[in-house]
Design an enzyme around this catalytic site. Structure first.
Site, PDB file in Angstrom:
ATOM      1  N   GLU A   1      -4.568   2.628  -4.182  1.00 25.14           N
ATOM      2  CA  GLU A   1      -3.110   2.494  -4.053  1.00 25.14           C
ATOM      3  C   GLU A   1      -2.703   1.138  -3.524  1.00 25.14           C
ATOM      4  O   GLU A   1      -1.559   0.955  -3.083  1.00 25.14           O
ATOM      5  CB  GLU A   1      -2.572   3.608  -3.139  1.00 25.14           C
TER       6      GLU A   1
ATOM      7  N   ASP B   1      -1.555   9.720 -10.576  1.00 23.70           N
ATOM      8  CA  ASP B   1      -1.544   8.659 -11.581  1.00 23.70           C
ATOM      9  C   ASP B   1      -0.119   8.367 -12.034  1.00 23.70           C
ATOM     10  O   ASP B   1       0.239   7.199 -12.296  1.00 23.70           O
ATOM     11  CB  ASP B   1      -2.393   9.077 -12.774  1.00 23.70           C
TER      12      ASP B   1
ATOM     13  N   ASN C   1      -2.150  13.083  -3.798  1.00 24.53           N
ATOM     14  CA  ASN C   1      -3.235  13.546  -4.668  1.00 24.53           C
ATOM     15  C   ASN C   1      -3.689  14.941  -4.296  1.00 24.53           C
ATOM     16  O   ASN C   1      -3.936  15.794  -5.153  1.00 24.53           O
ATOM     17  CB  ASN C   1      -4.416  12.579  -4.595  1.00 24.53           C
TER      18      ASN C   1
ATOM     19  N   ASP D   1       0.868  -1.178   0.000  1.00 21.40           N
ATOM     20  CA  ASP D   1       0.000   0.000   0.000  1.00 21.40           C
ATOM     21  C   ASP D   1       0.904   1.227   0.000  1.00 21.40           C
ATOM     22  O   ASP D   1       1.825   1.332   0.826  1.00 21.40           O
ATOM     23  CB  ASP D   1      -0.919  -0.018   1.232  1.00 21.40           C
TER      24      ASP D   1
END
Length: 796
Positions: A718, A692, A683, A675
């Protein structure tokens, strides 16, 4: 006593007549030769003009294309800046360097307010890693700091073909000619071209050229907006035109380009330099480059004239004179022998009269034989085509009585006029001389080994038409001389009707099969194993790339085209269909010489044929596109669209199959879950586009370190999972450590170092998929609780 002088006078007259005809032929031949020489010279000049216009048009098109290519390249550089917030020196070099073909340089000059000059010079020095200043060039060619102005457009980036130092920092507004060019390009999408100027730091042979500028606006451009700067291209017409074109020594054309911007005498921007020919041929065209116009003048060169010289006029004169002399000699010889020819004709006429009497004597005998042939029309004619024999079969077939035909009709009267004229025209073209309609029926009657019958449309007495197969031969006398013609006609109307019906059926079948996708066929399998295609439409050639004539003899080549992995299955399905008379359906691959690997679908219905063979009637169609779409859809269903790795669905299916194999074969199995740490913060801080990029970069780094047997999937967001068939928990932990180092050791551009938390779990006997994943997830949770950026081994 007057016979001898009269004979001498006749001979003298014949001699004078022969000389007169010969002299007239010589004079006429001379006049004709002169006319042909003049016509040949005119044709040569016309051909010379056409060749020049063709070469000039092609040269104009190539030069115009090169001008348009320069506009397109500069427009591409403008769009590159318009859609980029900031362009680094390396990005500019990477984009502009491939565009330098036939261009001296590409440059970028940003807009700099007078109040921003000091800050801009400092920032540009840091960006370029070299001292940078806005400069002017004095009249003596020296550089000096630019004078104070409200607005500057200094050159910041440049890429050039020349190895000389480039004028970095040169302010375009400090030079009137360049400033005037900028002032004409103020609206979005516009371009402007300068008057001819001397380019700076360019090879001496290419220093005289043009400057093209294009304004760059921030997107989207608003009304009244000012340019962010200008992208520029420096062009040398000598480089632009000469590259990849014939050299001066080999060029058939003299090319000059004039600048039309100046009043009075126009400056020559390009001159090919070769010598023009003394011909009144010239092609002038108008060239356009942005908002500028140029005149292109093209003339033939000396090489063009030498390459297109013609000696046809001299040849015509020499051969015409020789032919005229030969014709005059021949005519003299012919006329001088006229008396002897007349005597020979008289003797031949007497002999023909004797032959005619002999023919009359045998006529009654032949008549009874001819009348016995009631199903065949036998017609004999004289040399002029007048009917002399008309048997009972001809009377029944054509409706005329013998009395109506003999001496009154010709063979030409019995044939449809349109067809007769059409045949006469065809024969005239074949033999190169005029063939009359009356001669068309007899023009090919004399051949070695006989002649062949020809179909003609005959006209009956009542006006109706009859299709007949007619054989026309010559009738010879005892000395082998022609005395007439003999025509034998057979009514073939019904036979032609049957043939036309069969041909119409074949054409209909071909049209219908052409409209059907794929190919329609009949396949035959004999009891001895031999097979062929008695019928195959054109579509079968496209599917197998095999000559259809070969397929009608043997079908072996079709099975040679089938993919080896599918061949046995296809053969078995054919045998099963033959044994049980069940419909045959298959999809298989074929390997073609030109099209390569293709997919084919076939269906056919069998039946028992003669001699214990089996006949299939069916069709084949190319389904390669359908198979490709199915494969693409299957790949999309198991692939993550963002990262390109496998998705959750694929992972679940693969995990189930690997668990089944591990239980069945007693193999080891482990999973690694990871993770990304603080991904939400990435983000929120940098935006989803950067997020991305982080996901794709992480997938690329991990994918490079996995084994070929490992399965890498994105579960969502993620979270990622690595399935390790054949690995136990310890081996998976070592792999996870390698992946952990690969993720954190190299920063991500624009973000910095990105880390991830890893959890490892090994499969235990009797454990299900959910339990295994739950333990791996617990490992990730433990790693995050311990401070993130670590690998947590298998938990108890």
């Amino acid at each position: 006593m007057w016979k001898v002088p009269a004979k001498l006078l006749a001979q003298l007259g014949d001699e004078l007549s022969a000389w007169g005809v010969a002299l007239a032929a010589l004079v006429a031949g001379g006049l004709l030769t002169g006319a042909l020489a003049i016509a040949t010279q005119t044709f040569y000049k016309q051909q010379l003009r056409q060749r020049f216009e063709l070469l000039a048009g092609e040269r104009y098109s190539r030069i115009a294309e090169r001008f348009e290519e320069q506009e397109q390249r500069l427009d591409g550089l403008r769009r590159f800046f318009s859609y980029s917030n900031e362009v680094t020196p390396s990005e500019f070099a990477g984009f502009a360097r491939p565009l330098l073909r036939r261009t001296q340089a590409f440059s970028w000059a940003p807009r700099v307010e007078g109040s921003q000059r000091v800050a801009f010079e400092r920032a540009s020095s840091e960006r370029l890693q070299m001292p940078y200043g806005i400069r002017d060039r004095s009249a003596d060619g020296t550089w000096q700091p630019a004078a104070a102005r409200d607005l500057y457009y200094p050159i910041l980036y440049t890429q050039a073909t020349s190895q000389q130092p480039q004028p970095i920092g040169f302010d375009l507004r400090g030079q009137p000619l360049r400033a005037a060019t900028l002032a004409r390009a103020l609206s979005p999408g516009s371009m402007a071209v300068s008057a001819p100027l001397d380019m700076l730091n360019v090879e001496p042979g290419y220093s005289r050229g043009l400057l093209i500028v294009a304004p760059v606006f921030s997107e989207p451009a608003t009304e009244g907006a000012v340019p962010r700067g200008y992208v520029m291209a420096l062009l040398s017409l000598r480089q632009l035109i000469n590259e990849s074109l014939p050299t001066e020594a080999d060029d058939d054309l003299v090319v000059r380009i004039y600048d039309l911007s100046s009043g009075g005498a126009h400056e020559v921007l390009f001159d090919s330099g070769n010598q023009p020919a003394a011909l009144s041929l010239v092609s002038s065209e108008l060239l356009h480059l942005a908002d500028h116009h140029f005149q292109l003048d093209i003339r033939p060169s000396v090489d063009f004239l030498q390459a297109n010289r013609s000696s046809a006029v001299a040849v015509v004169g020499i051969f015409g004179g020789l032919l005229s002399l030969l014709l005059a000699t021949l005519l003299y010889s012919l006329f001088s022998q006229r008396q002897r020819a007349l005597g020979l004709v008289a003797r031949r006429t007497a002999e023909l009269r004797v032959s005619e009497q002999s023919l009359r004597e045998t006529h009654n005998q032949l008549r009874s034989v001819l009348d016995a042939a009631t199903q065949v029309a036998i017609i004999a004619t004289s040399l002029k085509g007048v009917v002399s024999t008309f048997n009972a079969g001809a009377e029944r077939m054509l409706g005329y009585s013998a009395g109506e035909a003999l001496g009154h009709l010709t063979l030409e009267d019995l044939v449809q006029p349109e067809e007769l004229h059409r045949r006469a025209h065809t024969l005239s073209l074949r033999y190169g001389r005029e063939i009359g309609a009356g001669q068309a029926m007899f023009a090919e009657t004399v051949r070695e080994g006989g002649t062949q019958p020809v179909d003609w449309t005959l006209v009956r007495k009542d006006g109706s038409h009859l299709l007949a197969n007619m054989l026309v031969t010559t009738v010879l006398d005892e000395q082998g001389l022609w005395v007439g013609y003999l025509a034998i006609c057979i009514d073939v109307t019904e036979r032609r009707r049957v043939h036309e019906a069969l041909a119409a059926r074949d054409r209909l079948l071909e049209k219908l099969s052409a409209e059907v996708p794929g190919g329609i066929y009949q396949y035959r399998l004999d009891a001895d194993g031999h097979s062929c295609f008695p019928y195959a439409s054109q579509g079968l050639h496209d599917i197998y790339e095999v000559d259809l004539a070969l397929l009608r003899e043997d079908a072996t080549v079709v099975f040679q085209r089938i993919h080896p992995d599918d061949l046995e299955r296809v053969r078995q399905s054919v045998r099963y269909s033959a044994e049980h008379l069940t419909p045959w359906r298959e999809e298989y691959r074929v390997c073609l010489p030109r099209a390569g690997l293709r997919w084919v679908r076939g269906e056919a219905t069998p039946e028992i044929g003669e001699h214990a063979c089996t006949l299939w009637h069916g069709y084949l169609t190319d389904i390669s596109d359908l198979k490709r779409v199915e494969e693409e859809l299957r790949a999309l269903s198991v692939t993550d669209a963002l990262t390109g790795i496998h998705n959750r669905r694929y992972f679940q299916d693969r995990l189930g199959s690997e668990l089944e194999r591990a239980r069945r074969d007693g193999l080891a199995l482990a999973v690694i879950m990871l993770d990304i740490d603080h991904f939400k913060r990435i983000n929120d801080q940098y935006g989803h586009a950067v997020g991305d990029l982080v996901l794709r970069t992480l997938c690329q780094r991990i994918g490079q370190r996995l084994r070929r047997t490992d399965v890498f999937c994105r579960l969502g967001g993620e979270e990622f999972m690595v399935l390790c068939p054949g690995s136990d928990a310890e081996q998976a932990r070592l792999l996870a450590l390698k992946l952990w180092h690969g993720v954190r050791e190299v920063p991500v551009e624009g973000v910095g170092r990105v880390t991830a938390s890893f959890g490892v779990a090994g499969w235990r006997d009797g454990e299900g998929a959910d339990a295994l994943l739950l333990r791996a997830d617990a490992g990730v949770y433990a790693a995050k609780m311990a401070g993130r950026d670590r690998v947590e081994g298998e938990l108890p």
